[in-house]
Enzyme design. Structure first.
Site, PDB file in Angstrom:
ATOM      1  CE  LYS A 133      -3.605   2.437   2.507  1.00  0.00           C
ATOM      2  NZ  LYS A 133      -4.621   2.382   3.553  1.00  0.00           N
TER       3      LYS A 133
ATOM      4  CE  LYS B 147      -3.572   7.984   6.789  1.00  0.00           C
ATOM      5  NZ  LYS B 147      -4.726   7.062   6.646  1.00  0.00           N
TER       6      LYS B 147
ATOM      7  CE1 TYR C  37     -15.053   3.155  -2.626  1.00  0.00           C
ATOM      8  CE2 TYR C  37     -13.161   3.701  -4.014  1.00  0.00           C
ATOM      9  CZ  TYR C  37     -13.705   3.447  -2.759  1.00  0.00           C
ATOM     10  OH  TYR C  37     -12.890   3.487  -1.659  1.00  0.00           O
TER      11      TYR C  37
ATOM     12  CD  GLU D 173       6.343  -3.652   3.590  1.00  0.00           C
ATOM     13  OE1 GLU D 173       5.617  -4.361   4.293  1.00  0.00           O
ATOM     14  OE2 GLU D 173       6.969  -2.663   4.028  1.00  0.00           O
TER      15      GLU D 173
ATOM     16  NE  ARG E  69      -5.645   9.647   3.423  1.00  0.00           N
ATOM     17  CZ  ARG E  69      -4.349   9.849   3.199  1.00  0.00           C
ATOM     18  NH1 ARG E  69      -3.883  11.076   3.088  1.00  0.00           N
ATOM     19  NH2 ARG E  69      -3.529   8.817   3.089  1.00  0.00           N
TER      20      ARG E  69
ATOM     21  CB  SER F 191     -11.513   7.415  -3.226  1.00  0.00           C
ATOM     22  OG  SER F 191     -10.263   7.824  -2.687  1.00  0.00           O
TER      23      SER F 191
ATOM     24  CE  LYS G  47      -6.275   1.789  -0.452  1.00  0.00           C
ATOM     25  NZ  LYS G  47      -6.873   1.722   0.852  1.00  0.00           N
TER      26      LYS G  47
HETATM   27  C1  PBG Z   1      -7.014   3.721   5.570  1.00  0.00           C
HETATM   28  C2  PBG Z   1      -7.550   3.432   4.214  1.00  0.00           C
HETATM   29  C3  PBG Z   1      -7.465   4.305   3.146  1.00  0.00           C
HETATM   30  C4  PBG Z   1      -8.125   3.720   2.077  1.00  0.00           C
HETATM   31  C5  PBG Z   1      -8.590   2.469   2.511  1.00  0.00           C
HETATM   32  N1  PBG Z   1      -8.216   2.299   3.845  1.00  0.00           N
HETATM   33  C6  PBG Z   1      -6.897   5.677   3.079  1.00  0.00           C
HETATM   34  C7  PBG Z   1      -5.597   5.972   3.665  1.00  0.00           C
HETATM   35  O1  PBG Z   1      -4.712   5.114   3.810  1.00  0.00           O
HETATM   36  O2  PBG Z   1      -5.422   7.139   4.016  1.00  0.00           O
HETATM   37  C8  PBG Z   1      -8.265   4.358   0.733  1.00  0.00           C
HETATM   38  C9  PBG Z   1      -9.312   3.844  -0.182  1.00  0.00           C
HETATM   39  C10 PBG Z   1      -9.611   4.755  -1.318  1.00  0.00           C
HETATM   40  O3  PBG Z   1      -8.952   5.813  -1.500  1.00  0.00           O
HETATM   41  O4  PBG Z   1     -10.517   4.431  -2.075  1.00  0.00           O
HETATM   42  N2  PBG Z   1      -6.761   2.725   6.418  1.00  0.00           N
END
Ligand code: PBG
Length: 307
Positions: A178, A200, A296, A216, A188, A257, A231
């Site tokens: 990720k 992050k 989505y 990882e 968010r 998203s 991701k």
């Molecule tokens: C956080 C989390 C995130 C998403 C899924 N779980 C955002 C982040 O790491 O800040 C993002 C999913 C998306 O953007 O569609 N645990």
């Protein structure tokens, strides 16, 4: 006849955003056409998904501000929104594969995926909470917990804790590679979970790295992950392919998203054909090597494939 890649409803995992209240269906401003829904609407939603051939959902909850703290107290509440949502989906649709997000950010007063001390994320204390959270989701009936936090060593501790609690049937879909991505922005907003300070990058991966993704992912499998995830998806198709070639477990990818918002925005401006963009995007993610795609666009895709 010669197409090498075909999309079908069982490729997709449908993310669902759940909020408190009743009769709530709020459109997310930066994700037009996508909604936060209350538990009473959740039932109808999953029944509709099931009738369309969509067999898997990934639940996220929007936690009330007053319940947020720096310890994840609400995350492990047996009667919390997530735990109730899991029970609701399983009641409405017992065969639906239910996956739950495991991370502290929606519950964190700092908007971070872990416990914070002196502006640092505390890895190991966070992992203990994630394991307790996983147990509470499992007790509510979840099929897969999906740790999205990127703390080190969490898959091992979650696996062990599930076993110790006689919950060995519950699987782990680990967000293994990720990346720290700007494309999470709309999500968010959906959960009101943007980090309150910093970013992050101390736990999510650097987008200039490739080998680290394999490392990882192999570590997560060794620790007990049943499904691994890359991701975001679109800027990381190369990573999806490399992970797919390196592992013997199912690989999922999250069409996140920001990837959704880009297509929606361009389509709204009349600059892209939305339906074609959806199918081309999802096909490219599957062609890259994803066995499962969280998206989505799942309902749109099923509608389009059926035509
Ligand atoms: C956080 C989390 C995130 C998403 C899924 N779980 C955002 C982040 O790491 O800040 C993002 C999913 C998306 O953007 O569609 N645990």
């Amino acid at each position: 006849m010669v197409a090498e890649t075909r999309l079908g409803p069982d490729d997709f995992i449908v993310p669902l955003f759940v909020v408190e209240g009743s009769q709530v269906k709020e459109e997310i401003a930066s994700m037009p056409g996508y909604y936060r829904i209350s538990l009473d609407f959740l039932k109808a939603e999953v029944k509709e998904l099931w009738s369309m051939g969509l067999k898997s959902v990934l639940i996220f909850v929007k936690c009330k501000d007053e319940l947020k703290d720096n310890r994840g107290t609400e995350a492990i509440n047996r009667d919390g929104l997530m735990q109730r949502a899991i029970r609701e989906v399983k009641n409405a649709c017992p065969d639906m594969v239910v996956m739950s997000d495991v991370a502290l950010d929606p519950y964190s007063s700092f908007g971070h995926d872990g416990i914070v001390k002196d502006n640092q994320i505390l890895n190991d204390p966070t992992v203990d909470v994630l394991a307790a959270m996983s147990v509470s989701h499992a007790e509510a009936g979840v099929d897969f917990v999906a740790p999205s936090d990127m703390m080190d060593g969490r898959v091992r501790v979650i696996r062990r804790t599930l076993e110790e609690n006689n919950l060995s049937d519950v699987g782990i879909m680990s967000y293994s590679a990720k990346y720290a991505s700007c494309f999470y922005g709309p999500f968010r907003e959906a959960l009101d979970s943007a980090p309150g300070f910093g970013d992050k990058k101390t736990y999510q991966m650097d987008f200039s790295n490739r080998l680290e993704a394999i490392k990882e992912t192999l570590m997560d499998i060794e620790e007990g992950a049943d499904i691994v995830m890359v991701k975001p998806a679109l800027s990381y198709l190369d990573i999806i392919r490399e992970v797919k070639n390196a592992v013997q477990v199912p690989v999922s990818a999250y069409n996140i998203s920001g990837e959704y918002a880009m297509i929606k925005a361009a389509a709204k401006m009349g600059w892209l054909d939305e339906d074609k963009a959806i199918i081309e995007t999802l096909t490219s993610i599957k062609r890259a090597g994803a066995d499962l795609i969280a998206t989505y666009f799942a309902k749109d895709a099923v509608r389009l494939i059926g035509q």
